[in-house]
Design a protein around this motif. Structure first.
Motif, PDB file in Angstrom:
ATOM      1  N   SER A   1       0.800  -1.211   0.000  1.00 37.78           N
ATOM      2  CA  SER A   1       0.000   0.000   0.000  1.00 37.78           C
ATOM      3  C   SER A   1       0.836   1.266   0.000  1.00 37.78           C
ATOM      4  O   SER A   1       0.301   2.359   0.020  1.00 37.78           O
ATOM      5  CB  SER A   1      -0.931  -0.006   1.215  1.00 37.78           C
ATOM      6  OG  SER A   1      -0.168  -0.044   2.405  1.00 37.78           O
TER       7      SER A   1
ATOM      8  N   ASN B   1       4.909   2.412  -4.535  1.00 34.24           N
ATOM      9  CA  ASN B   1       4.625   1.207  -5.307  1.00 34.24           C
ATOM     10  C   ASN B   1       3.470   1.389  -6.282  1.00 34.24           C
ATOM     11  O   ASN B   1       3.197   0.514  -7.086  1.00 34.24           O
ATOM     12  CB  ASN B   1       4.290   0.037  -4.372  1.00 34.24           C
ATOM     13  CG  ASN B   1       5.548  -0.653  -3.867  1.00 34.24           C
ATOM     14  OD1 ASN B   1       6.574  -0.601  -4.522  1.00 34.24           O
ATOM     15  ND2 ASN B   1       5.449  -1.277  -2.707  1.00 34.24           N
ATOM     16  N   ARG B   2       2.778   2.512  -6.210  1.00 36.62           N
ATOM     17  CA  ARG B   2       1.602   2.709  -7.048  1.00 36.62           C
ATOM     18  C   ARG B   2       1.981   3.092  -8.471  1.00 36.62           C
ATOM     19  O   ARG B   2       2.954   3.798  -8.704  1.00 36.62           O
ATOM     20  CB  ARG B   2       0.688   3.782  -6.446  1.00 36.62           C
ATOM     21  CG  ARG B   2       0.110   3.376  -5.098  1.00 36.62           C
ATOM     22  CD  ARG B   2      -0.820   4.421  -4.538  1.00 36.62           C
ATOM     23  NE  ARG B   2      -1.146   4.105  -3.155  1.00 36.62           N
ATOM     24  CZ  ARG B   2      -1.897   4.847  -2.364  1.00 36.62           C
ATOM     25  NH1 ARG B   2      -2.418   5.978  -2.841  1.00 36.62           N
ATOM     26  NH2 ARG B   2      -2.136   4.482  -1.128  1.00 36.62           N
TER      27      ARG B   2
ATOM     28  N   ALA C   1      -4.343   1.007 -13.447  1.00 41.95           N
ATOM     29  CA  ALA C   1      -3.827   1.421 -12.143  1.00 41.95           C
ATOM     30  C   ALA C   1      -3.580   0.211 -11.255  1.00 41.95           C
ATOM     31  O   ALA C   1      -3.987  -0.913 -11.563  1.00 41.95           O
ATOM     32  CB  ALA C   1      -4.803   2.389 -11.465  1.00 41.95           C
TER      33      ALA C   1
ATOM     34  N   TYR D   1      -0.572  -1.487  -8.388  1.00 42.87           N
ATOM     35  CA  TYR D   1       0.761  -1.481  -7.793  1.00 42.87           C
ATOM     36  C   TYR D   1       1.732  -2.138  -8.775  1.00 42.87           C
ATOM     37  O   TYR D   1       1.319  -2.846  -9.691  1.00 42.87           O
ATOM     38  CB  TYR D   1       0.732  -2.221  -6.454  1.00 42.87           C
ATOM     39  CG  TYR D   1      -0.287  -1.653  -5.501  1.00 42.87           C
ATOM     40  CD1 TYR D   1       0.035  -0.598  -4.647  1.00 42.87           C
ATOM     41  CD2 TYR D   1      -1.589  -2.135  -5.484  1.00 42.87           C
ATOM     42  CE1 TYR D   1      -0.913  -0.058  -3.787  1.00 42.87           C
ATOM     43  CE2 TYR D   1      -2.545  -1.601  -4.641  1.00 42.87           C
ATOM     44  CZ  TYR D   1      -2.200  -0.570  -3.792  1.00 42.87           C
ATOM     45  OH  TYR D   1      -3.149  -0.018  -2.961  1.00 42.87           O
TER      46      TYR D   1
ATOM     47  N   SER E   1      -1.212  -4.713 -11.270  1.00 41.43           N
ATOM     48  CA  SER E   1      -1.929  -3.596 -11.882  1.00 41.43           C
ATOM     49  C   SER E   1      -2.551  -4.045 -13.194  1.00 41.43           C
ATOM     50  O   SER E   1      -2.179  -5.070 -13.765  1.00 41.43           O
ATOM     51  CB  SER E   1      -0.986  -2.412 -12.133  1.00 41.43           C
ATOM     52  OG  SER E   1      -0.019  -2.745 -13.110  1.00 41.43           O
TER      53      SER E   1
ATOM     54  N   TYR F   1      -7.339  -3.947  -8.493  1.00 44.78           N
ATOM     55  CA  TYR F   1      -7.853  -3.525  -9.793  1.00 44.78           C
ATOM     56  C   TYR F   1      -8.771  -4.566 -10.437  1.00 44.78           C
ATOM     57  O   TYR F   1      -9.712  -4.234 -11.169  1.00 44.78           O
ATOM     58  CB  TYR F   1      -6.689  -3.202 -10.747  1.00 44.78           C
ATOM     59  CG  TYR F   1      -6.137  -4.392 -11.483  1.00 44.78           C
ATOM     60  CD1 TYR F   1      -6.627  -4.758 -12.731  1.00 44.78           C
ATOM     61  CD2 TYR F   1      -5.130  -5.183 -10.910  1.00 44.78           C
ATOM     62  CE1 TYR F   1      -6.136  -5.858 -13.402  1.00 44.78           C
ATOM     63  CE2 TYR F   1      -4.640  -6.280 -11.577  1.00 44.78           C
ATOM     64  CZ  TYR F   1      -5.144  -6.612 -12.825  1.00 44.78           C
ATOM     65  OH  TYR F   1      -4.662  -7.713 -13.475  1.00 44.78           O
TER      66      TYR F   1
ATOM     67  N   PHE G   1      -8.858   5.553  -6.296  1.00 47.63           N
ATOM     68  CA  PHE G   1      -7.411   5.454  -6.478  1.00 47.63           C
ATOM     69  C   PHE G   1      -6.804   6.842  -6.578  1.00 47.63           C
ATOM     70  O   PHE G   1      -7.335   7.727  -7.251  1.00 47.63           O
ATOM     71  CB  PHE G   1      -7.076   4.683  -7.761  1.00 47.63           C
ATOM     72  CG  PHE G   1      -5.606   4.453  -7.959  1.00 47.63           C
ATOM     73  CD1 PHE G   1      -4.987   3.338  -7.424  1.00 47.63           C
ATOM     74  CD2 PHE G   1      -4.832   5.366  -8.660  1.00 47.63           C
ATOM     75  CE1 PHE G   1      -3.622   3.128  -7.583  1.00 47.63           C
ATOM     76  CE2 PHE G   1      -3.471   5.173  -8.833  1.00 47.63           C
ATOM     77  CZ  PHE G   1      -2.859   4.050  -8.284  1.00 47.63           C
TER      78      PHE G   1
ATOM     79  N   THR H   1      -2.681   8.673  -6.715  1.00 47.66           N
ATOM     80  CA  THR H   1      -1.238   8.456  -6.680  1.00 47.66           C
ATOM     81  C   THR H   1      -0.594   9.140  -5.478  1.00 47.66           C
ATOM     82  O   THR H   1       0.593   8.938  -5.221  1.00 47.66           O
ATOM     83  CB  THR H   1      -0.585   8.991  -7.972  1.00 47.66           C
ATOM     84  OG1 THR H   1      -0.943  10.365  -8.160  1.00 47.66           O
ATOM     85  CG2 THR H   1      -1.035   8.184  -9.170  1.00 47.66           C
TER      86      THR H   1
ATOM     87  N   ALA I   1      -6.168   4.840  -1.586  1.00 42.51           N
ATOM     88  CA  ALA I   1      -6.464   3.911  -2.673  1.00 42.51           C
ATOM     89  C   ALA I   1      -7.123   2.682  -2.060  1.00 42.51           C
ATOM     90  O   ALA I   1      -6.507   1.953  -1.279  1.00 42.51           O
ATOM     91  CB  ALA I   1      -5.196   3.525  -3.427  1.00 42.51           C
TER      92      ALA I   1
END
Length: 264
Positions: free
Chosen positions: A2, A6-7, A72, A74, A78, A221, A249, A251, A255
């Motif tokens: 999280s 990492n996003r 979107a 990680y 993703s 996702y 979500f 950035t 999220a």
């Protein structure tokens, strides 16, 4: 998983691509069985050239809305979340940030107002659905009906009302998954189940509702309406179907996903 760094996020539209980093991206997606998916996308500090990409093009007395894909998640998990049309946008200022807010819907002009005006005789429900989709340029995804049905005669006028009728006649339910019309049995016997517990992304305590539970997860996702999940928590152990949900979500902010489920 999280942590912010990492996003990943990516927006594709009009042959252009906007990714995080460097773009700051947010979106919220609404899902419900029997409804179009809708989403609100925010891009921070876009250039005037970027904003113009989201403008609809005139065609005769109508408009052609630009196609938008949003991916979107990680780095290790993703994929595509939103696939639709940018039907409207606005630009606002918040402090030093210019914010482009875009409304996205699944093939909204084709789905909600499309007229097919075709008659079918001695035709299966599946063949009627596929031909109606082809007639108005909507891509069908997975189609599995609760009951096979052959119509002696059926006239498909408005696409929206006709799909609802066929779904009802065949004990099925429909929804859009990444822009594709999907039908499945109301009481699906599929065994594919996604496990949700504290290790796989389940957050907080499931909240009891009149028909099932409300649950909250990390941003996953691939989870969407129609899917079967196995919920394992201290208080709840249940196999359930997702019937409604919201995906959030950012950035740089929160999220997560919030779903409503009913026993499957």
């Amino acid at each position: 998983m999280s942590t912010l760094f990492n996003r990943v996020a990516k927006v594709k539209i009009g042959g252009r691509e906007f990714s995080y980093p460097p773009f700051s991206i947010e979106f919220t997606q609404e899902q419900k069985i029997g409804n179009l998916q809708s989403a609100t996308l925010k891009l921070y500090n876009p250039s005037p050239e970027t904003i113009r990409v989201f403008e609809a093009k005139k065609k005769g007395s109508g408009k052609i809305f630009p196609k938008v894909t949003v991916s979107a998640g990680y780095k290790e998990d993703s994929g595509t979340v939103v696939l639709g049309e940018a039907i409207n946008y606005s630009v606002s200022q918040s402090g030093v940030d210019r914010i482009l807010e875009v409304k996205i819907s699944d093939s909204t002009t084709k789905w909600s107002t499309a007229i097919v005006n075709k008659s079918y005789k001695k035709s299966s429900a599946i063949s009627v659905i596929k031909d109606a989709c082809k007639s108005i340029g909507i891509d069908p995804g997975e189609i599995e009906l609760g009951e096979n049905k052959t119509y002696d005669s059926i006239t498909v006028r408005g696409f929206s009302d006709s799909i609802r009728k066929i779904a009802s006649d065949t004990k099925s339910e429909f929804y859009f998954r990444n822009g594709l019309l999907t039908l499945q049995p109301k009481n699906s016997k599929k065994k594919q189940v996604t496990l949700l517990n504290s290790y796989s992304g389940l957050l907080e305590k499931p909240e009891k509702t009149a028909k099932g539970y409300k649950i909250k997860t990390l941003f996953l996702y691939s989870l969407c309406v129609g899917m079967i999940v196995k919920i394992e928590s201290k208080d709840v152990n249940l196999t359930a179907k997702i019937v409604k949900g919201t995906k959030n979500f950012s950035t740089f902010g929160d999220a997560n996903c919030e779903f409503e489920v009913i026993p499957a």
